[in-house]
Structures are given as structure tokens and as C-alpha cells.
Design a protein around this motif. Structure first.
Motif, PDB file in Angstrom:
ATOM      1  N   UNK A  53      49.824   9.546  -3.133  1.00 23.62           N
ATOM      2  CA  UNK A  53      51.046   9.077  -3.775  1.00 23.62           C
ATOM      3  C   UNK A  53      51.901  10.269  -4.200  1.00 23.62           C
ATOM      4  N   UNK A  54      53.003  10.471  -3.495  1.00 22.29           N
ATOM      5  CA  UNK A  54      53.892  11.587  -3.802  1.00 22.29           C
ATOM      6  C   UNK A  54      54.460  11.448  -5.213  1.00 22.29           C
ATOM      7  N   UNK A  55      54.338  12.503  -5.985  1.00 24.46           N
ATOM      8  CA  UNK A  55      54.956  12.546  -7.311  1.00 24.46           C
ATOM      9  C   UNK A  55      55.779  13.827  -7.373  1.00 24.46           C
ATOM     10  N   UNK A  56      57.095  13.659  -7.298  1.00 23.45           N
ATOM     11  CA  UNK A  56      57.998  14.800  -7.202  1.00 23.45           C
ATOM     12  C   UNK A  56      58.745  14.975  -8.521  1.00 23.45           C
ATOM     13  N   UNK A  57      58.441  16.065  -9.212  1.00 27.20           N
ATOM     14  CA  UNK A  57      59.005  16.304 -10.543  1.00 27.20           C
ATOM     15  C   UNK A  57      59.928  17.514 -10.596  1.00 27.20           C
ATOM     16  N   UNK A  58      60.204  18.118  -9.450  1.00 29.69           N
ATOM     17  CA  UNK A  58      61.038  19.323  -9.426  1.00 29.69           C
ATOM     18  C   UNK A  58      62.455  19.022  -9.880  1.00 29.69           C
ATOM     19  N   UNK A  59      62.994  17.897  -9.423  1.00 28.43           N
ATOM     20  CA  UNK A  59      64.344  17.484  -9.822  1.00 28.43           C
ATOM     21  C   UNK A  59      64.332  15.970  -9.978  1.00 28.43           C
ATOM     22  N   UNK A  60      64.104  15.521 -11.205  1.00 32.48           N
ATOM     23  CA  UNK A  60      63.979  14.088 -11.457  1.00 32.48           C
ATOM     24  C   UNK A  60      65.306  13.348 -11.346  1.00 32.48           C
ATOM     25  N   UNK A  61      66.421  14.070 -11.378  1.00 28.11           N
ATOM     26  CA  UNK A  61      67.729  13.419 -11.262  1.00 28.11           C
ATOM     27  C   UNK A  61      68.162  13.252  -9.812  1.00 28.11           C
ATOM     28  N   UNK A  62      67.493  13.926  -8.885  1.00 30.77           N
ATOM     29  CA  UNK A  62      67.862  13.855  -7.474  1.00 30.77           C
ATOM     30  C   UNK A  62      66.621  14.106  -6.612  1.00 30.77           C
ATOM     31  N   UNK A  63      65.680  13.162  -6.598  1.00 31.73           N
ATOM     32  CA  UNK A  63      64.390  13.422  -5.947  1.00 31.73           C
ATOM     33  C   UNK A  63      64.346  13.167  -4.453  1.00 31.73           C
ATOM     34  N   UNK A  64      65.364  12.511  -3.887  1.00 36.90           N
ATOM     35  CA  UNK A  64      65.246  12.033  -2.513  1.00 36.90           C
ATOM     36  C   UNK A  64      65.012  13.155  -1.512  1.00 36.90           C
ATOM     37  N   UNK A  65      65.802  14.229  -1.580  1.00 37.42           N
ATOM     38  CA  UNK A  65      65.660  15.307  -0.593  1.00 37.42           C
ATOM     39  C   UNK A  65      64.268  15.925  -0.669  1.00 37.42           C
ATOM     40  N   UNK A  66      63.785  16.153  -1.886  1.00 40.13           N
ATOM     41  CA  UNK A  66      62.458  16.749  -2.041  1.00 40.13           C
ATOM     42  C   UNK A  66      61.359  15.831  -1.548  1.00 40.13           C
ATOM     43  N   UNK A  67      61.470  14.546  -1.878  1.00 42.50           N
ATOM     44  CA  UNK A  67      60.467  13.587  -1.413  1.00 42.50           C
ATOM     45  C   UNK A  67      60.484  13.467   0.107  1.00 42.50           C
ATOM     46  N   UNK A  68      61.684  13.461   0.700  1.00 42.23           N
ATOM     47  CA  UNK A  68      61.791  13.363   2.162  1.00 42.23           C
ATOM     48  C   UNK A  68      61.177  14.589   2.828  1.00 42.23           C
ATOM     49  N   UNK A  69      61.407  15.770   2.243  1.00 44.23           N
ATOM     50  CA  UNK A  69      60.785  16.974   2.799  1.00 44.23           C
ATOM     51  C   UNK A  69      59.262  16.882   2.702  1.00 44.23           C
ATOM     52  N   UNK A  70      58.772  16.399   1.583  1.00 48.56           N
ATOM     53  CA  UNK A  70      57.321  16.249   1.419  1.00 48.56           C
ATOM     54  C   UNK A  70      56.756  15.293   2.461  1.00 48.56           C
ATOM     55  N   UNK A  71      57.450  14.183   2.667  1.00 50.77           N
ATOM     56  CA  UNK A  71      56.977  13.210   3.644  1.00 50.77           C
ATOM     57  C   UNK A  71      56.974  13.808   5.041  1.00 50.77           C
ATOM     58  N   UNK A  72      58.041  14.531   5.374  1.00 43.93           N
ATOM     59  CA  UNK A  72      58.120  15.144   6.685  1.00 43.93           C
ATOM     60  C   UNK A  72      57.048  16.198   6.903  1.00 43.93           C
ATOM     61  N   UNK A  73      56.812  16.992   5.890  1.00 47.86           N
ATOM     62  CA  UNK A  73      55.784  18.027   5.999  1.00 47.86           C
ATOM     63  C   UNK A  73      54.402  17.401   6.164  1.00 47.86           C
ATOM     64  N   UNK A  74      54.123  16.380   5.373  1.00 54.91           N
ATOM     65  CA  UNK A  74      52.844  15.683   5.471  1.00 54.91           C
ATOM     66  C   UNK A  74      52.647  15.114   6.871  1.00 54.91           C
ATOM     67  N   UNK A  75      53.710  14.496   7.408  1.00 49.61           N
ATOM     68  CA  UNK A  75      53.607  13.929   8.749  1.00 49.61           C
ATOM     69  C   UNK A  75      53.322  15.020   9.773  1.00 49.61           C
ATOM     70  N   UNK A  76      53.991  16.171   9.600  1.00 45.38           N
ATOM     71  CA  UNK A  76      53.749  17.280  10.517  1.00 45.38           C
ATOM     72  C   UNK A  76      52.327  17.793  10.444  1.00 45.38           C
ATOM     73  N   UNK A  77      51.791  17.874   9.241  1.00 49.42           N
ATOM     74  CA  UNK A  77      50.403  18.314   9.072  1.00 49.42           C
ATOM     75  C   UNK A  77      49.450  17.354   9.764  1.00 49.42           C
ATOM     76  N   UNK A  78      49.643  16.057   9.538  1.00 47.73           N
ATOM     77  CA  UNK A  78      48.764  15.069  10.147  1.00 47.73           C
ATOM     78  C   UNK A  78      48.869  15.118  11.670  1.00 47.73           C
ATOM     79  N   UNK A  79      50.097  15.255  12.181  1.00 49.54           N
ATOM     80  CA  UNK A  79      50.276  15.356  13.627  1.00 49.54           C
ATOM     81  C   UNK A  79      49.521  16.554  14.194  1.00 49.54           C
ATOM     82  N   UNK A  80      49.521  17.660  13.455  1.00 48.83           N
ATOM     83  CA  UNK A  80      48.892  18.883  13.945  1.00 48.83           C
ATOM     84  C   UNK A  80      47.369  18.763  14.006  1.00 48.83           C
ATOM     85  N   UNK A  81      46.814  17.802  13.295  1.00 50.83           N
ATOM     86  CA  UNK A  81      45.354  17.643  13.262  1.00 50.83           C
ATOM     87  C   UNK A  81      44.847  16.690  14.328  1.00 50.83           C
ATOM     88  N   UNK A  82      45.777  16.084  15.056  1.00 48.75           N
ATOM     89  CA  UNK A  82      45.366  15.092  16.062  1.00 48.75           C
ATOM     90  C   UNK A  82      44.849  15.790  17.317  1.00 48.75           C
TER      91      UNK A  82
END
Length: 285
Positions: A256-285
Motif C-alpha cells: 500500500x503506497x503511502x506518499x508523504x513527501x507532498x501531501x498537498x499534491x501527491x499524484x505525481x509522486x504516487x504515479x512515479x512510485x507505481x511506475x517504478x514498482x511496475x518496472x521492478x516487477x517486470x524486470x524480475x519476470x
């Protein structure tokens, strides 16, 4: 081996393509999308911890989740108060379903004052219809909570909050508190706060795997009290190694992503986290 930049680029391109396609969500019970690369043998459900949206109402929070194509939410009481009526809970679930989101748990809920707080928390979780409650209890009441998890058959995950937390600064303190209690009592493993307390979060993931029911998935800038939450690929925790460990232990809970770096504008940070996570998982396949 792919670099972090390639991980991020791959994931963010996927998010952008999905947005351009305008794909709608059909139901609140996701099949293949929410379970990252399920066809490749991975079973890590990515979610959002409701606290990430503390500055936003439910509609805005769901809109951000829809843009990111993340379909699980741990419900915070600022979106669904503990005093909500059954009708309000039903309306809440309908709104989530209309956005293709499932509420999989509630909390964190503070339960440090009285047994009445604990009773209300378990009744709330029952009425919301979830089987996981993230809580912050007093240690004196842990035996009472252990009886409640038996009565309600709801897992209770204690959240560790780092070096500032005198009760549960890290995973070890939580494990030591619950290890002799009902097996449905365990951890909401905040890997970032655990690292800020000077602990090895990858070793602790493996060490306490049978009592980790939920993960607050984040990275931090330093393994010290002064460390700050940051995007997954930018901190000191080795996220590819962490994900490999999730795979190794057969983790079945939510990340469960919990992004506290910028609580007033979390979307960009959360999207980057999601993208990075997806890339990591893809790399393990």
C-alpha cells in the motif's frame, strides 16, 4: 540489468498509455490489472494507504486512483468516519465500486485510551465489511484486542511509526508485543519508518513474514530519524531486492503506497512510485 530510470520510464509510459486509451473500470473486483503481472507468477496487489489523501476528499482521491489504475484502498476515517451509518457505508462502497476501487481494510485507527475505543473500532470494521484493521493500541490492551480478533475474525495489524514512536518504533517491537497472542495479530509493516529507526527492512520482511498482514510501501532518504519519505526509486531502501523478497516469501497481502513527501499534491509522486514498482516487477519476470 535495467536501471532505475528505465524502471520509471517503463511504468510511467504504461500509465500514460492507459490514460490516453480512456479505459473504464468495469467492477470493484479487479481481475488481472490490479494483480501486477499475475500471468507471470507475481501476486503483489498494489494499493494506496488512505493517509496519502489526507488533504483531499473522497471524490478527488478516487479520481487520482483511477488515473493511476490502482484499485485497492485502505480506508481512513476522514473519508468514512467511525460514526457512519449503515446507509452511509453502503453509499461509500458504491462510490468506490463506481471508480473500480475496493476498500480492503481500515485504519490506522488509534486505540490508546480505552477498551470502548477498541470495541468501536471492531464494530466499525465489521460494518464496513473488511477483514483487516490497522491499529495503534496501547500495550496494556493487547490481550483484550487478541480476544476481539477471535470474536470478530478480523486481523489486527499494528503500525510501526519510527523513532518518534515510543510504543512501536519498528517491526521488532510489534512482533515482540504480539508473538504470544492470537496469530491474527500482526504488523502493518511501515518499511520506511522501520528503516528510519535504523533497522534492515528487507531482513525484517523475511524475519517476520508470517505476521506481516499489510505493508506501507515507501522509501526514505536516510536510515536515520531525519530521513524523509520519497519516491520508491530515490531512497536508501533497495526496492528491487525488497520485491524479490516479497516473491521469495510468497507475500499475499497488499503493498500500500503511502506518499508523504507532498501531501498537498501527491499524484505525481504516487504515479512515479507505481511506475517504478511496475518496472521492478517486470524486470524480475
Amino acid at each position: 540489468m535495467e536501471t532505475r530510470r528505465k524502471f520509471v520510464q517503463k511504468g510511467l509510459l504504461g500509465i500514460a498509455a492507459a490514460g490516453l486509451a480512456g479505459r473504464a473500470f468495469a467492477s470493484a473486483q479487479p481481475e488481472n490489472e490490479a494483480r501486477t503481472n499475475s500471468a507471470k507468477g507475481f501476486k503483489f496487489d498494489l494499493a494506496i494507504a488512505g493517509y496519502s489523501f489526507v488533504k483531499f476528499g473522497l471524490d478527488d482521491a478516487l479520481a487520482m486512483m483511477k488515473r493511476m489504475e490502482v484499485r485497492y484502498l485502505c480506508i481512513k476515517d476522514f473519508h468514512l468516519p467511525l460514526t457512519s451509518t449503515d446507509a452511509e457505508i453502503a453509499a461509500f462502497h458504491k462510490k468506490l465500486a463506481d471508480s473500480g476501487v475496493t476498500g480492503y481494510g481500515v485504519g490506522p485507527i488509534y486505540m490508546t485510551k480505552s477498551k470502548e475505543e477498541i470495541d468501536k473500532g471492531f464494530e466499525y470494521a465489521k460494518r464496513v465489511g473488511v477483514k483487516l484493521m490497522v491499529g495503534i493500541p496501547s500495550q496494556d490492551n493487547l490481550p483484550y484486542i487478541s480476544e476481539k480478533v477471535k470474536e470478530y475474525d478480523i486481523r489486527y495489524a499494528i503500525h510501526n511509526h519510527g523513532p518518534e514512536d515510543k510504543l512501536y518504533p519498528n517491526a521488532t517491537t510489534v512482533f515482540e508485543a504480539v508473538k504470544n497472542l492470537d496469530e491474527r495479530m500482526g504488523l502493518c509493516f511501515d518499511m520506511g519508518h522501520n528503516t528510519r529507526d535504523g533497522q534492515d527492512s528487507i531482513k525484517d520482511l523475511e524475519r517476520y513474514q508470517h505476521r506481516i498482514f499489510d505493508i506501507h510501501f515507501k522509501n526514505v532518504t536516510a536510515a536515520t530519524k531525519d530521513g524523509k519519505t520519497c519516491e520508491l526509486g530515490r531512497g536508501v531502501i533497495d526496492i528491487p531486492r525488497f520485491v524479490k523478497t516479497l516473491q521469495k516469501i510468497g507475500y499475499q497481502g497488499k503493498c500500500s503506497l503511502e506518499f508523504e513527501k507532498d501531501m498537498t499534491d501527491p499524484l505525481a509522486g504516487l504515479a512515479e512510485c507505481k511506475g517504478y514498482f511496475q518496472g521492478v516487477v517486470d524486470s524480475l519476470s
